[in-house]
Design a protein around this motif. Structure first.
Motif, PDB file in Angstrom:
ATOM      1  N   GLU A 188     -33.499 101.327  82.349  1.00  0.00           N
ATOM      2  CA  GLU A 188     -33.902 102.663  82.786  1.00  0.00           C
ATOM      3  C   GLU A 188     -33.497 102.885  84.236  1.00  0.00           C
ATOM      4  OE1 GLU A 188     -38.067 102.851  82.094  1.00  0.00           O
ATOM      5  OE2 GLU A 188     -37.884 103.019  79.903  1.00  0.00           O
ATOM      6  N   GLY A 189     -33.313 104.147  84.585  1.00  0.00           N
ATOM      7  CA  GLY A 189     -32.936 104.484  85.943  1.00  0.00           C
ATOM      8  C   GLY A 189     -34.101 104.322  86.910  1.00  0.00           C
ATOM      9  N   PRO A 190     -33.789 104.172  88.190  1.00  0.00           N
ATOM     10  CA  PRO A 190     -32.443 104.212  88.768  1.00  0.00           C
ATOM     11  C   PRO A 190     -31.780 102.830  88.885  1.00  0.00           C
ATOM     12  CG  PRO A 190     -34.058 104.220  90.528  1.00  0.00           C
ATOM     13  CD  PRO A 190     -34.836 104.153  89.236  1.00  0.00           C
ATOM     14  N   GLN A 191     -32.388 101.803  88.286  1.00  0.00           N
ATOM     15  CA  GLN A 191     -31.864 100.445  88.451  1.00  0.00           C
ATOM     16  C   GLN A 191     -30.543 100.283  87.705  1.00  0.00           C
ATOM     17  OE1 GLN A 191     -34.866  97.215  88.148  1.00  0.00           O
ATOM     18  NE2 GLN A 191     -36.267  98.831  87.547  1.00  0.00           N
ATOM     19  N   VAL A 192     -29.661  99.502  88.315  1.00  0.00           N
ATOM     20  CA  VAL A 192     -28.381  99.173  87.684  1.00  0.00           C
ATOM     21  C   VAL A 192     -28.273  97.655  87.569  1.00  0.00           C
ATOM     22  CG1 VAL A 192     -27.263 101.230  88.606  1.00  0.00           C
ATOM     23  CG2 VAL A 192     -27.112  99.073  89.877  1.00  0.00           C
TER      24      VAL A 192
ATOM     25  N   LEU B  59     -21.736 100.024  82.558  1.00  0.00           N
ATOM     26  CA  LEU B  59     -21.349 101.429  82.512  1.00  0.00           C
ATOM     27  C   LEU B  59     -21.001 101.926  83.907  1.00  0.00           C
ATOM     28  CD1 LEU B  59     -21.066 103.991  80.784  1.00  0.00           C
ATOM     29  CD2 LEU B  59     -23.484 104.474  81.256  1.00  0.00           C
ATOM     30  N   MET B  60     -21.728 101.441  84.913  1.00  0.00           N
ATOM     31  CA  MET B  60     -21.448 101.849  86.289  1.00  0.00           C
ATOM     32  C   MET B  60     -20.060 101.393  86.725  1.00  0.00           C
ATOM     33  SD  MET B  60     -23.830 103.716  87.308  1.00  0.00           S
ATOM     34  CE  MET B  60     -25.328 104.216  86.467  1.00  0.00           C
ATOM     35  N   GLN B  61     -19.670 100.194  86.323  1.00  0.00           N
ATOM     36  CA  GLN B  61     -18.310  99.736  86.613  1.00  0.00           C
ATOM     37  C   GLN B  61     -17.273 100.621  85.934  1.00  0.00           C
ATOM     38  OE1 GLN B  61     -19.089  95.504  85.337  1.00  0.00           O
ATOM     39  NE2 GLN B  61     -17.621  95.094  86.958  1.00  0.00           N
TER      40      GLN B  61
ATOM     41  N   GLN C 184     -20.314 106.855  88.178  1.00  0.00           N
ATOM     42  CA  GLN C 184     -20.585 108.224  87.712  1.00  0.00           C
ATOM     43  C   GLN C 184     -20.800 108.205  86.197  1.00  0.00           C
ATOM     44  OE1 GLN C 184     -17.831 111.214  89.475  1.00  0.00           O
ATOM     45  NE2 GLN C 184     -16.903 109.472  90.522  1.00  0.00           N
ATOM     46  N   PRO C 185     -21.977 107.792  85.747  1.00  0.00           N
ATOM     47  CA  PRO C 185     -22.212 107.617  84.312  1.00  0.00           C
ATOM     48  C   PRO C 185     -22.075 108.900  83.502  1.00  0.00           C
ATOM     49  CG  PRO C 185     -24.278 107.544  85.524  1.00  0.00           C
ATOM     50  CD  PRO C 185     -23.182 107.492  86.549  1.00  0.00           C
ATOM     51  N   THR C 186     -22.216 110.066  84.154  1.00  0.00           N
ATOM     52  CA  THR C 186     -22.090 111.324  83.404  1.00  0.00           C
ATOM     53  C   THR C 186     -20.674 111.549  82.891  1.00  0.00           C
ATOM     54  OG1 THR C 186     -21.751 112.488  85.511  1.00  0.00           O
ATOM     55  CG2 THR C 186     -24.002 112.448  84.603  1.00  0.00           C
ATOM     56  N   ARG C 187     -19.719 110.723  83.308  1.00  0.00           N
ATOM     57  CA  ARG C 187     -18.368 110.806  82.750  1.00  0.00           C
ATOM     58  C   ARG C 187     -18.330 110.304  81.310  1.00  0.00           C
ATOM     59  NH1 ARG C 187     -14.897 107.456  86.905  1.00  0.00           N
ATOM     60  NH2 ARG C 187     -13.547 107.430  85.067  1.00  0.00           N
ATOM     61  N   SER C 188     -19.395 109.631  80.866  1.00  0.00           N
ATOM     62  CA  SER C 188     -19.457 109.073  79.518  1.00  0.00           C
ATOM     63  C   SER C 188     -20.222 110.016  78.583  1.00  0.00           C
ATOM     64  CB  SER C 188     -20.154 107.709  79.544  1.00  0.00           C
ATOM     65  OG  SER C 188     -20.516 107.299  78.240  1.00  0.00           O
ATOM     66  N   ASP C 189     -19.581 110.366  77.447  1.00  0.00           N
ATOM     67  CA  ASP C 189     -20.278 111.161  76.429  1.00  0.00           C
ATOM     68  C   ASP C 189     -21.516 110.431  75.934  1.00  0.00           C
ATOM     69  OD1 ASP C 189     -18.360 113.082  76.630  1.00  0.00           O
ATOM     70  OD2 ASP C 189     -17.324 112.564  74.769  1.00  0.00           O
ATOM     71  N   ARG C 190     -21.398 109.138  75.775  1.00  0.00           N
ATOM     72  CA  ARG C 190     -22.494 108.313  75.256  1.00  0.00           C
ATOM     73  C   ARG C 190     -23.708 108.408  76.179  1.00  0.00           C
ATOM     74  NH1 ARG C 190     -19.450 104.358  74.907  1.00  0.00           N
ATOM     75  NH2 ARG C 190     -20.126 103.070  76.647  1.00  0.00           N
ATOM     76  N   TYR C 191     -23.438 108.390  77.475  1.00  0.00           N
ATOM     77  CA  TYR C 191     -24.526 108.499  78.448  1.00  0.00           C
ATOM     78  C   TYR C 191     -25.177 109.874  78.360  1.00  0.00           C
ATOM     79  CZ  TYR C 191     -26.953 108.921  82.907  1.00  0.00           C
ATOM     80  OH  TYR C 191     -27.912 109.138  83.869  1.00  0.00           O
ATOM     81  N   ARG C 192     -24.363 110.925  78.346  1.00  0.00           N
ATOM     82  CA  ARG C 192     -24.904 112.285  78.353  1.00  0.00           C
ATOM     83  C   ARG C 192     -25.675 112.592  77.062  1.00  0.00           C
ATOM     84  NH1 ARG C 192     -19.578 113.419  79.928  1.00  0.00           N
ATOM     85  NH2 ARG C 192     -19.234 114.446  77.916  1.00  0.00           N
ATOM     86  N   ASP C 193     -25.142 112.140  75.927  1.00  0.00           N
ATOM     87  CA  ASP C 193     -25.721 112.526  74.635  1.00  0.00           C
ATOM     88  C   ASP C 193     -26.919 111.683  74.218  1.00  0.00           C
ATOM     89  OD1 ASP C 193     -23.692 114.374  74.529  1.00  0.00           O
ATOM     90  OD2 ASP C 193     -22.434 113.210  73.166  1.00  0.00           O
ATOM     91  N   ILE C 194     -26.914 110.402  74.578  1.00  0.00           N
ATOM     92  CA  ILE C 194     -27.947 109.484  74.080  1.00  0.00           C
ATOM     93  C   ILE C 194     -28.782 108.877  75.199  1.00  0.00           C
ATOM     94  CG2 ILE C 194     -28.368 107.315  72.855  1.00  0.00           C
ATOM     95  CD1 ILE C 194     -27.630 109.446  70.967  1.00  0.00           C
TER      96      ILE C 194
END
Length: 388
Positions: A144-148, A98-100, A105-115
């Motif tokens: 889980e954050g903050p690890q990628v 997702l980071m790639q 900026q994961p908040t650009r993803s609806d999936r990230y923000r919603d779930i």
């Protein structure tokens, strides 16, 4: 993160498990503990897929809400978002975080923000389970954050992906062979260490006779013996199991697959014989017509419904050059149009099933009604309940 010989040993152990013809549940049980050693995760989603449509079918999830399925279906098919399965299936790498996909900026993803964010999940690593250019499943790992996920972890998953795809494919074949009343379905022959037949299902007898052997397995066809020898000499890390396309005595085409099965008693070779899908047959028919490699490629694109302009763009040729190749194909095959060419290659084995509405078999080909119904029911093009 595992590297060097340790990573190689992990890949080999996963490859061995994937060659055993395990069903989906057994395969997950064998693979996930190994995967977690290489790539620590906090949640995951895993699903099989229909190679013909890329739709996910049976799915499995850990630490993701059961009621999130409808959301993920909507997110995948009805809204714009990043890192979608259909996009990833067309990517040569087949693996992306997702980071790639969001440039960090994961908040650009609806999936990230919603779930994901409400669940405390940060990064996701998606991988297409693909072998021989066919997609047999998907796996999505969450952390889980903050690890990628690191590039090294993505490479490990990328190495494992074709083995997992082959494991899913072999599991479907075994499932088809185990179905009741499947006497006209795939044949299954088990070979002991000395090459003798240790067991087979009812359908195998008919297939053995069609291949020129004895129905009781006392005289095996040379194709099965050759395939078993090929399997014995296959490198341990090779993800693709050997297979062979054969024209049987009855006039139909068959595909033979071989893989190892290890039990507490002994290690045996399982050979599965099934009717070939049109996609398996078309290259052989085109070769029989004497088509060049370029002519075969263009013929395959015509069968996919591509126009002259689209073919020219795909192959970086001029439209006139494509037309010249098509004229040569028409002359060699004795047809006069694109429609006749498609019919000559696929019509006999494809259209009757399409018109009849027959289900897809575990190979991705059409099957006759009632045959392998249990295996086809989960792969009829319906969307399963995905997650992640």
């Amino acid at each position: 993160m595992l590297t060097g010989p340790v990573a190689d040993n992990l890949v080999e152990s996963v490859a061995s498990a994937c060659r055993s013809g395990l069903d989906a549940e057994e395969l997950r049980a064998a693979i996930l503990p190994r995967l977690r050693k290489a790539v620590p995760i906090d949640a995951l989603w895993w699903a099989s897929a229909d190679p013909a449509t890329l739709l996910f079918t049976r799915s499995y999830r850990e630490e993701l809400p059961e009621d999130s399925g409808p959301y993920f279906v909507e997110n995948e098919f009805l809204v714009q978002d990043v890192n979608k399965w259909t996009d990833l299936a067309g990517d040569p790498a087949g693996v992306r975080t997702l980071m790639q996909a969001t440039d960090g900026q994961p908040t650009r993803s609806d999936r990230y923000r919603d779930i994901f964010a409400p669940l405390g999940l940060h990064d996701e690593l998606r991988a297409v389970l693909r072998v021989r250019d066919s997609c047999w499943g998907y796996i999505c790992l969450h952390r889980e954050g903050p690890q990628v996920f690191s590039p090294g972890e993505a490479r490990i998953v990328q190495r494992l992906a074709p083995h997992l795809a082959e494991g899913l494919r072999l599991g479907l074949l075994r499932q088809a062979c185990d179905l009741e009343d499947a006497t006209d379905g795939p044949g299954l022959v088990i070979l002991a260490a000395d090459g003798a037949v240790a067991g087979m299902n009812d359908a195998a007898s008919q297939w053995l006779e069609e291949l020129g052997g004895h129905a009781d397995g006392s005289d095996l066809p040379i194709e099965i013996k050759a395939l078993a020898v090929r399997l014995r000499h296959l490198p341990a890390a090779e993800p693709v199991m050997p297979r062979l396309r054969v024209h049987t005595r009855s006039g139909r085409w068959a595909v033979l697959h071989a893989f190892w099965v290890t039990s507490q008693a002994e290690k045996t070779i399982t050979v599965i014989i099934q009717e070939a899908a049109p996609a398996e047959i078309a290259p052989l028919i085109m070769a029989a017509y004497g088509l060049t490699d370029r002519e075969r490629t263009i013929s395959a694109l015509v069968c996919q419904g591509m126009s002259t302009r689209q073919i020219a763009g795909r192959l970086h040729l001029t439209a006139d050059t494509v037309q010249d190749h098509l004229k040569s194909v028409f002359d060699r095959t004795g047809v006069h149009s694109r429609g006749q060419l498609v019919a000559a290659i696929l019509q006999r084995d494809y259209l009757p099933h399409l018109i009849a509405g027959d289900p897809l078999s575990p190979s991705g080909a059409f099957d006759s009604p009632g045959r392998l119904a249990g295996a086809a029911s989960g792969r009829s093009g319906r969307v399963g309940r995905p997650g992640g």
